[in-house]
Every structure is written in structure tokens, then in C-alpha cells.
Motif scaffolding. Structure first.
Motif, short mmCIF file in Angstrom:
data_model
loop_
_atom_site.label_atom_id
_atom_site.label_comp_id
_atom_site.label_asym_id
_atom_site.label_seq_id
_atom_site.Cartn_x
_atom_site.Cartn_y
_atom_site.Cartn_z
N LEU A 1 0.95 -1.17 -0.07
CA LEU A 1 0.21 0.05 0.09
C LEU A 1 0.89 1.29 0.04
N ILE B 1 -9.24 -1.01 -3.91
CA ILE B 1 -9.35 0.07 -3.05
C ILE B 1 -10.35 0.90 -3.05
N ILE C 1 -10.29 -2.24 1.63
CA ILE C 1 -9.21 -2.95 0.46
C ILE C 1 -9.70 -4.38 0.46
#
Length: 133
Positions: free
Chosen positions: A39, A62, A73
Motif C-alpha cells: 500500500l 481499493i 481493501i
């Protein structure tokens, strides 16, 4: 009138790919998910990128909540993670695929769409529901 455009490159590990991204209003930056589960938070103003987390199974989708307070997520292991914009994990939910539901159907075109798309839609609604409670 055309606005000037600029291309910024984001460095990833060899073999890793960007699989999802969205704009986070709270951070005024892009949140980027990769196939290897990174991420990344990319600030467009100064072209800086930082690793803010990593999820097992990779990032498939996302989806920030409409007010920007929550981020959902979907991982490659069919887990939905709901986080705050400070990266605190609030919920972890397993997604089970039911055989009799198939992959779903996009009634506008009569074509199937993926389970990932369906889960992303549900995550936004889930985020709204949790926020209202």
C-alpha cells in the motif's frame, strides 16, 4: 483549453504491478495497491511515495468511503480490510464465493462482471453503514 500534464513515475520492485488506486481527499494523495500487497501513498505535489502498509495476498481493490474517513481493501485472499485514513485496521471480513451466485451479472450489458467489482460496491455501502451507526 488544455491543462498541462505531467507524468510521474512510481518505482516498484521487479515483477510487481499496480492493481488498484484511488484518490484520498483527506491525504490529498493517491493510495496505490500492488500485486505484491504493498500500500503506497503517492503525493502528487512533491512526487513522493511512501509505503504505508502491506497486505498478504496482494491488493485487488481499493475503495474509500464517500466522506474519506474509511478505506476498504480487498485482498487476493478474499479478505476485506476496513481501515481509517491513519491506517488503523477496524474490520477484517472474509468474503466467501457462493457457487450458485456465479460471478454476477451486469444487467446494463448482459455481461458478467467479477466478484472483485461486486465486493468493491458492497464495501462502499458497508463503509457508509458503519459510519451511520
Amino acid at each position: 483549453m488544455l491543462l498541462p500534464s505531467e507524468i510521474n513515475q512510481i518505482e516498484l520492485e521487479d515483477g510487481d504491478l499496480i492493481t488498484a488506486f484511488d484518490y484520498l481527499m483527506e491525504k490529498e494523495a493517491l493510495i496505490i495497491g500492488t500485486e505484491n500487497g504493498l500500500l503506497l501513498l503517492h503525493n502528487i505535489d512533491d512526487n513522493s511515495t511512501e509505503i504505508v502498509g502491506q497486505v498478504e495476498g496482494g491488493v485487488k481493490c481499493i475503495s474509500p468511503s464517500p466522506d474519506g474517513d474509511l478505506l476498504a481493501i480487498l485482498t487476493g485472499f478474499r479478505q476485506v480490510l476496513v481501515m481509517t485514513h491513519d491506517w488503523d485496521l477496524l474490520y477484517e471480513i472474509a468474503v466467501e464465493e457462493k457457487e450458485n451466485y456465479g460471478d454476477g451479472l451486469d444487467v446494463r450489458k448482459g455481461q458478467p462482471f467479477s466478484l472483485v467489482t461486486l465486493v468493491c460496491i458492497l464495501v462502499v455501502w458497508f463503509s457508509l453503514f458503519c459510519k451511520m451507526r
